[in-house]
Design a protein around this motif. Sequence first.
Motif, PDB file in Angstrom:
ATOM      1  N   ILE A  43       0.891  -1.301  -0.105  1.00  0.00           N
ATOM      2  CA  ILE A  43       0.071   0.153   0.058  1.00  0.00           C
ATOM      3  C   ILE A  43       0.686   1.245  -0.045  1.00  0.00           C
ATOM      4  O   ILE A  43       0.306   2.380  -0.575  1.00  0.00           O
ATOM      5  CB  ILE A  43      -1.167  -0.043   1.303  1.00  0.00           C
ATOM      6  CG1 ILE A  43      -1.981   1.054   1.081  1.00  0.00           C
ATOM      7  CG2 ILE A  43      -0.170   0.153   2.529  1.00  0.00           C
ATOM      8  CD1 ILE A  43      -3.070   1.019   2.275  1.00  0.00           C
ATOM      9  N   ASP A  44       2.109   1.110   0.289  1.00  0.00           N
ATOM     10  CA  ASP A  44       3.132   2.247   0.627  1.00  0.00           C
ATOM     11  C   ASP A  44       3.812   2.662  -0.716  1.00  0.00           C
ATOM     12  O   ASP A  44       4.720   3.347  -0.687  1.00  0.00           O
ATOM     13  CB  ASP A  44       3.868   2.100   1.672  1.00  0.00           C
ATOM     14  CG  ASP A  44       3.176   2.394   2.973  1.00  0.00           C
ATOM     15  OD1 ASP A  44       2.145   3.035   2.896  1.00  0.00           O
ATOM     16  OD2 ASP A  44       3.649   1.705   4.145  1.00  0.00           O
ATOM     17  N   GLY A  45       3.434   1.731  -1.561  1.00  0.00           N
ATOM     18  CA  GLY A  45       4.214   1.652  -3.178  1.00  0.00           C
ATOM     19  C   GLY A  45       5.516   1.006  -3.107  1.00  0.00           C
ATOM     20  O   GLY A  45       6.218   1.113  -4.222  1.00  0.00           O
ATOM     21  N   ARG A  46       5.982   0.184  -2.171  1.00  0.00           N
ATOM     22  CA  ARG A  46       7.071  -0.505  -2.267  1.00  0.00           C
ATOM     23  C   ARG A  46       7.016  -1.791  -3.169  1.00  0.00           C
ATOM     24  O   ARG A  46       5.765  -2.494  -2.916  1.00  0.00           O
ATOM     25  CB  ARG A  46       7.521  -0.947  -0.795  1.00  0.00           C
ATOM     26  CG  ARG A  46       8.054   0.366   0.167  1.00  0.00           C
ATOM     27  CD  ARG A  46       8.326  -0.118   1.637  1.00  0.00           C
ATOM     28  NE  ARG A  46       7.034  -0.570   2.109  1.00  0.00           N
ATOM     29  CZ  ARG A  46       6.544  -0.103   3.459  1.00  0.00           C
ATOM     30  NH1 ARG A  46       7.333   0.680   4.081  1.00  0.00           N
ATOM     31  NH2 ARG A  46       5.346  -0.560   3.922  1.00  0.00           N
ATOM     32  N   THR A  47       7.907  -2.035  -3.846  1.00  0.00           N
ATOM     33  CA  THR A  47       7.877  -3.237  -4.639  1.00  0.00           C
ATOM     34  C   THR A  47       8.991  -4.221  -4.683  1.00  0.00           C
ATOM     35  O   THR A  47       9.949  -3.887  -3.905  1.00  0.00           O
ATOM     36  CB  THR A  47       7.644  -2.894  -6.100  1.00  0.00           C
ATOM     37  OG1 THR A  47       8.868  -2.008  -6.401  1.00  0.00           O
ATOM     38  CG2 THR A  47       6.516  -1.656  -6.317  1.00  0.00           C
ATOM     39  N   GLY A  48       8.720  -5.452  -5.247  1.00  0.00           N
ATOM     40  CA  GLY A  48       9.454  -6.460  -5.223  1.00  0.00           C
ATOM     41  C   GLY A  48      10.148  -6.753  -3.845  1.00  0.00           C
ATOM     42  O   GLY A  48       9.247  -7.032  -2.844  1.00  0.00           O
ATOM     43  N   TYR A  49      11.463  -6.863  -3.496  1.00  0.00           N
ATOM     44  CA  TYR A  49      11.893  -7.501  -2.247  1.00  0.00           C
ATOM     45  C   TYR A  49      11.633  -6.220  -1.067  1.00  0.00           C
ATOM     46  O   TYR A  49      11.986  -6.846  -0.101  1.00  0.00           O
ATOM     47  CB  TYR A  49      13.585  -7.512  -2.708  1.00  0.00           C
ATOM     48  CG  TYR A  49      13.894  -8.897  -3.295  1.00  0.00           C
ATOM     49  CD1 TYR A  49      13.943 -10.059  -2.501  1.00  0.00           C
ATOM     50  CD2 TYR A  49      13.915  -8.715  -4.701  1.00  0.00           C
ATOM     51  CE1 TYR A  49      14.232 -11.031  -2.987  1.00  0.00           C
ATOM     52  CE2 TYR A  49      14.341  -9.891  -5.450  1.00  0.00           C
ATOM     53  CZ  TYR A  49      14.381 -11.099  -4.847  1.00  0.00           C
ATOM     54  OH  TYR A  49      14.800 -12.339  -5.351  1.00  0.00           O
ATOM     55  N   ASP A  50      11.264  -5.136  -1.639  1.00  0.00           N
ATOM     56  CA  ASP A  50      11.050  -4.273  -0.550  1.00  0.00           C
ATOM     57  C   ASP A  50       9.461  -4.026  -0.290  1.00  0.00           C
ATOM     58  O   ASP A  50       9.297  -3.554   0.811  1.00  0.00           O
ATOM     59  CB  ASP A  50      11.314  -2.452  -1.234  1.00  0.00           C
ATOM     60  CG  ASP A  50      12.974  -2.505  -1.347  1.00  0.00           C
ATOM     61  OD1 ASP A  50      13.774  -3.136  -0.439  1.00  0.00           O
ATOM     62  OD2 ASP A  50      13.059  -1.823  -2.351  1.00  0.00           O
ATOM     63  N   ALA A  51       8.784  -4.802  -0.900  1.00  0.00           N
ATOM     64  CA  ALA A  51       7.352  -4.929  -0.328  1.00  0.00           C
ATOM     65  C   ALA A  51       7.165  -5.586   0.957  1.00  0.00           C
ATOM     66  O   ALA A  51       7.726  -6.716   1.204  1.00  0.00           O
ATOM     67  CB  ALA A  51       6.529  -5.716  -1.609  1.00  0.00           C
ATOM     68  N   HIS A  52       6.421  -5.226   1.793  1.00  0.00           N
ATOM     69  CA  HIS A  52       5.769  -5.736   2.816  1.00  0.00           C
ATOM     70  C   HIS A  52       4.651  -6.647   2.696  1.00  0.00           C
ATOM     71  O   HIS A  52       3.876  -6.574   1.906  1.00  0.00           O
ATOM     72  CB  HIS A  52       5.385  -4.535   3.937  1.00  0.00           C
ATOM     73  CG  HIS A  52       6.575  -3.888   4.482  1.00  0.00           C
ATOM     74  ND1 HIS A  52       6.831  -3.493   5.826  1.00  0.00           N
ATOM     75  CD2 HIS A  52       7.812  -3.390   4.078  1.00  0.00           C
ATOM     76  CE1 HIS A  52       7.842  -2.892   5.946  1.00  0.00           C
ATOM     77  NE2 HIS A  52       8.427  -2.851   4.763  1.00  0.00           N
TER      78      HIS A  52
END
Length: 617
Positions: free
Chosen positions: A486-495
Motif C-alpha cells: 500500500i505504500d508503493g514498495r515493490t519487489g524485495y522491498d514490499a511488505h
Amino acid sequence: MFRFFESRIDPFPATEPEAPPKTLLGFVAHYTRPVWPWLITLSVLTAILSVFEVVFLGFLGTLVDWLAAADRETLFEEHGAGLIAMAAFILIGFPLLVLFNSLITHQTIFGNFPMLARWLTHRYVLDQSMSFFQDEFAGRVSQKVMQTALAVRETVMKVLDIFVYVAVYFVGALVLVGGAEPFLMIPLVMWLAGYIWLLVHFIPRLRDISMKQADARAEMTGRVVDSYTNIQTIKLFAHARREEGYAREAMSGFMGTVYKQMRLVTGLYTLLQTLNAVLLVAVTASTIIAWQMGLVGLGVVAVAVAIVMRIRAMSDWILWETAGLFEAVGTIQDGINTIAQEQAIRDVPDAKPLAVSQGAIRFDNIAFHYGKESGVIEGLNLDIAPGEKVGLVGRSGVGKSTLVNLLLRFYELEGGRIIIDGQDISQVTQDSLRRQIGMVTQDTSLLHRSIRDNIAYGSADADDAAVMEAARRAQADAFIPDLSDIDGRTGYDAHVGERGVKLSGGQRQRIAIARILLKDAPILVLDEATSALDSEVEAAIQDQLYQLMEGKTVIAIAHRLSTIAMLDRLVVMEGGRIIEQGSHDALLAQDGVYAQLWKRQSGGFLNVDADWTVAAK
C-alpha cells in the motif's frame, strides 16, 4: 542542553533482563532502580519549589501589612530592598528552578523511564516458552507490556509528588498560619482529617475497580486483535456479526467497570468540594474574628484566605493524583500476573553453546505428556546417525510434531534426554541449539516486514546477492518482482502483511524455504514443508530441498508418503511410540502397518483417520 538531559538514562541497557519480583513494591523497585538518582533530584527540586510557594504566600501577607502601615512617600525607602530581592527571585531564581525541574522531568525521566521498563519487560517476555504464548492473546500480552511500563512511571512519580507536596506545602501552611495565631490551625487540621477519611474510604474502592478495568481492557483489546489477526477465517465463514458479538461481550464488561468507577468518582468529587467549601468558610470566618479581636493583622487574613484557595486547588490535584496512583497500581498488579511469570524454559547456569560437528541425534528414553499423567510420548528411543535422512510417519496426534518441538526445546522433557553430538540439549543455550536447526513448517508465518527482511532472517550477515540467490533456489524469484504494498514498495522491498497475509500459502512457503536455505543449518526439520505448494512448484523445489539435505541430518514429517519414501529411514509412530522403522523398501517387504498405509493411500496422501485405523488392526 536537551540532548545532555535526554542521555542521562539509557532506555536500552544491554544487560540481560532478570525475572521481576511478583510483589508490587519489588516489581516497581526492579524497574525503577536505574532512575532513582534522578527521581531523588527531582523530589528535592519539587520540595524547593513548594517551600518557595509557602514563602511567597507569607511574603504577600507581609506586603499587605507593609501597605497598610507604611507611608506612601517612604515605602520604597523602608522596604525597597525586600521588594527588589523578592522580584529578582521571582523573575530569575524561580524560572531557573522550573527549567531545571522540567528538564529532569520531561527530558530525563518522562520518556526514558517507561521505555526502559518496556525494553526490559519485552526482552524478558520474548524468552518465555512457547506454551506461554499459546495460553495468551498476543494483543493482551503486548498491551500489558505497554501499559505496565507507563503505570510504573506514573506510580513512582505520583507517590513522590504527593509526598513532597503534602509534607512540605501543607506543613508549611500550618506553620505559617499557626505562627500568627495557633487556633487558626484548627480548621486546617479538621479539614485534613476529613480529607484523609475521603481518601481512605474511596481510594481502595477505586483501586479495586481499576484492577478489574485493566484486566477488562486487556481482554477487550485481545479479542479485537484476535479478530483482526484472523480476518481471513472470519471472512471465509462469514462471521463478521459473530465477531461483533464476541467483541461486544468484552466491551460491555469493560463498560461495566467504567460505570462503577464513575459512580465512585461522582460521590468523591461532590464530598470533596463540600469539604473544601467548609474549609473556606471556617478559615475566612476565623481570621476575620481574629482580626476583629486585634489578634492578627490584615496580612494574616490575606495569607490565610490565599492558602485556603491554594489548598482547595491542591486538594483536587492530590485527590486525582491519588486516584490515578491507585489506577496505575491496579494496572501494575494486573501486569505482574502476566509479565512476572517465571520462564518455563531457561538456560542452566554456565550453559555452553551447542557445537555441531556431525549432526548425530539421540532421543534417549524420552517422555513428555504436556503436564498430563500419560500420553503423547512415553519411553521413546531413537538414534539418528550423522547425515541420515529420517521420515516420521503417523496420524495426527501420535507425537511427530511434539518430537520435533522437544528437539528444539520448545518444551522441557519430563523424562529422558535428547543428545546432539554427545551434548545434552538441556545443558546448552537455547539460542545456539536453534541456530543449528533449520525448520520449515506447514503453517508458515512471516514477519510483517519486507520480503528481503523475511528471507534475510535466516542469516544476519546475508547481503542482497545471497538473499536473491536463496529466493531463486526456492523458486520464489518468479513472483517477487510483481509484489507491491500500500505504500508503493515493490519487489524485495514490499511488505507482506501481518503473518504474511498478503501472500498465498504457496508463496509464503517458498519464502520460508528461501529463509532456511539461507540459514544453512546442519540439522534440517521439514514438517509438511511442501504441503502448500502445487505439484509443479513442489517438483521444482524438491530438487532444491534434496540439495539442501546433502551433508545434513534431516527429520521430515509428511502425510503424503511419496514425498518422504526416498529417505534413508522411515519411522512409524503410534501412541507416542515407535512401532516400525526401516527404509521404504524394507518396510514394504515387512508387509506391516507402513505397507498397508502405502497401499491404502489415495493420491499419495495418508488418510490419517480411517486408513490408519484399518492398518493398525
